[in-house]
Write an enzyme that holds these catalytic residues in place. Structure first.
Site, PDB file in Angstrom:
ATOM      1  N   ARG A   1      12.993  23.901  -5.400  1.00 51.56           N
ATOM      2  CA  ARG A   1      12.781  22.454  -5.451  1.00 51.56           C
ATOM      3  C   ARG A   1      11.569  22.199  -6.350  1.00 51.56           C
ATOM      4  O   ARG A   1      10.571  22.922  -6.276  1.00 51.56           O
ATOM      5  CB  ARG A   1      12.505  21.884  -4.060  1.00 51.56           C
ATOM      6  CG  ARG A   1      13.738  21.712  -3.187  1.00 51.56           C
ATOM      7  CD  ARG A   1      14.668  20.609  -3.714  1.00 51.56           C
ATOM      8  NE  ARG A   1      15.830  20.411  -2.865  1.00 51.56           N
ATOM      9  CZ  ARG A   1      17.005  21.014  -3.038  1.00 51.56           C
ATOM     10  NH1 ARG A   1      17.204  21.853  -4.036  1.00 51.56           N
ATOM     11  NH2 ARG A   1      18.011  20.765  -2.221  1.00 51.56           N
TER      12      ARG A   1
ATOM     13  N   GLU B   1      12.761  14.416 -10.155  1.00 50.36           N
ATOM     14  CA  GLU B   1      14.077  14.448 -10.794  1.00 50.36           C
ATOM     15  C   GLU B   1      14.718  13.077 -10.843  1.00 50.36           C
ATOM     16  O   GLU B   1      14.617  12.339  -9.867  1.00 50.36           O
ATOM     17  CB  GLU B   1      15.009  15.382  -9.989  1.00 50.36           C
ATOM     18  CG  GLU B   1      14.772  16.817 -10.319  1.00 50.36           C
ATOM     19  CD  GLU B   1      15.643  17.774  -9.523  1.00 50.36           C
ATOM     20  OE1 GLU B   1      15.167  18.876  -9.242  1.00 50.36           O
ATOM     21  OE2 GLU B   1      16.781  17.412  -9.188  1.00 50.36           O
TER      22      GLU B   1
ATOM     23  N   HIS C   1      19.336  20.921 -12.805  1.00 46.57           N
ATOM     24  CA  HIS C   1      19.604  21.186 -11.378  1.00 46.57           C
ATOM     25  C   HIS C   1      21.056  21.637 -11.150  1.00 46.57           C
ATOM     26  O   HIS C   1      21.858  20.926 -10.560  1.00 46.57           O
ATOM     27  CB  HIS C   1      19.281  19.954 -10.517  1.00 46.57           C
ATOM     28  CG  HIS C   1      19.082  20.287  -9.059  1.00 46.57           C
ATOM     29  ND1 HIS C   1      18.251  19.595  -8.226  1.00 46.57           N
ATOM     30  CD2 HIS C   1      19.637  21.267  -8.273  1.00 46.57           C
ATOM     31  CE1 HIS C   1      18.288  20.112  -7.006  1.00 46.57           C
ATOM     32  NE2 HIS C   1      19.131  21.137  -7.001  1.00 46.57           N
TER      33      HIS C   1
HETATM   34  C1  GLV Z   1      20.801  22.546  -4.211  1.00 43.98           C
HETATM   35  O1  GLV Z   1      19.794  22.297  -4.750  1.00 43.98           O
HETATM   36  C2  GLV Z   1      20.951  22.702  -2.798  1.00 43.98           C
HETATM   37  O2  GLV Z   1      19.984  22.513  -2.051  1.00 43.98           O
HETATM   38  O3  GLV Z   1      22.066  22.996  -2.363  1.00 43.98           O
END
Ligand code: GLV
Length: 332
Positions: free
Chosen positions: A236, A265, A283
């Protein structure tokens, strides 16, 4: 029951939901706006939300009929689980099914950074591949180097498996070290954060975002890294102080970074895109057709179980709800 699905999912999955329930679904890929979600959640019993939706206390207070929250994603920092628990609402995520895909992407970034893949592609397309020479466009070797894994959970361990193919030495840092027997099986060695950052050639982050991990990688800890080391973040964004990372990169204090996630983001810290030694992905850790399909099915399994009043297979707060005796499906 009435269900809100905030992201576009495969048709056959929506069709299954539709057989038993009344669905209101986002038909576009662009995330539904928060105001729209808040408006629509008022009369819904179930929510299948995306990791881009903020399901905070205000949200949960508005959703007076809500009985189940199924998050599409393994990370659930977007959901105030305590607020859901106090209302007796089970919350689920989608673990396991995305482990391999995410580990693949972390390793893709390791190899691509070391061998300057993105930079090389750009150079070739721009007609700047004009001759071969022994000392031109050198990258760094991956084989035999030291990999530092911060957060040795399922995804971290899947990255370790890949590192085995490259004869890497693996250091890891966790809140609590593993049992010695497991360390030996995996071939990993525990290190405190400082030693890990001082020794690793590649540092890969796999912690969840919590109050403890926010800015775990800050200006000071970046300062412990070697000038030839690379930072990889597929966890993250807020785990890294992005401004501090930008400055560290600009000053040449580390060799480069591979980022799939960002602090705000989808915005990026200005200046990041100007650096050649960073790879910036949108992402996509779990973004394979196979994995995203499995995630969607799993989220639906969780949602349907929760709406039936059963324990969802990946429930994050079931025991807490039972302890409180506050289950949303229980007769009041
Ligand atoms: C992606 O970032 C997830 O948390 O599945």
């Amino acid at each position: 029951m009435k269900i809100l699905v905030t992201g576009r999912l495969p048709e056959e999955i929506l069709a299954l939901l539709h057989r038993e329930h009344e669905i209101e679904a986002n038909e576009k890929d662009r995330p539904m706006k928060r105001e729209k979600i808040l408006e629509r959640i008022v009369d819904k019993d179930g929510l299948l939300c995306m990791l881009t939706d903020t399901v905070d206390r205000t949200f949960i207070e508005k959703a007076q009929r809500l009985k189940m929250i199924a998050n599409l994603g393994v990370g659930f920092n977007n959901i105030d689980v305590d607020a859901a628990t106090s209302r007796g609402i089970p919350v689920s995520n989608t673990p396991d099914v995305l482990t391999e895909a995410t580990a693949d992407l972390a390793f893709t970034l390791i190899l691509s950074l070391a061998r300057r893949v993105v930079e090389g592609d750009k150079r070739t397309r721009e007609g700047r591949f004009q001759f071969w020479a022994p000392l031109v466009f050198l990258g760094r070797e991956v084989t035999g180097k030291t990999l530092g894994i911060i957060g040795l959970g399922k995804i971290g361990k899947a990255v370790v498996k890949r590192a085995g193919g490259f004869d890497m030495r693996v250091l890891y840092h966790n809140r609590r070290p593993l049992e010695q027997a497991e360390e030996e099986t995996l071939g990993v060695e525990y290190a405190d954060l400082r030693r890990l950052l001082k020794q690793a050639d590649f540092v890969s982050l796999h912690v969840p975002l919590t109050d403890r991990t926010r800015h775990l990688i800050d200006r000071e800890s970046l300062g412990w890294m070697k000038p030839e080391a690379f930072l990889i973040n597929t966890s993250r964004g807020p785990v890294v102080d992005e401004k501090a990372l930008l400055d560290t990169l600009k000053q040449g204090k580390i060799a480069g970074a591979g980022l799939d996630v960002y602090e705000e983001e989808p915005s990026l810290t200005p200046g990041l895109v100007d650096l050649e030694n960073v790879i910036l992905l949108p992402h996509v850790g779990s973004a394979t057709l196979e994995t995203r399909t499995r995630m969607a099915w799993l989220a639906v399994d969780n949602l349907l179980a929760g709406l039936r009043g059963e324990k969802p297979p990946n429930c994050l707060n079931w025991e807490d709800i039972i302890e409180k005796g506050s289950h949303s499906c229980a007769p009041h």
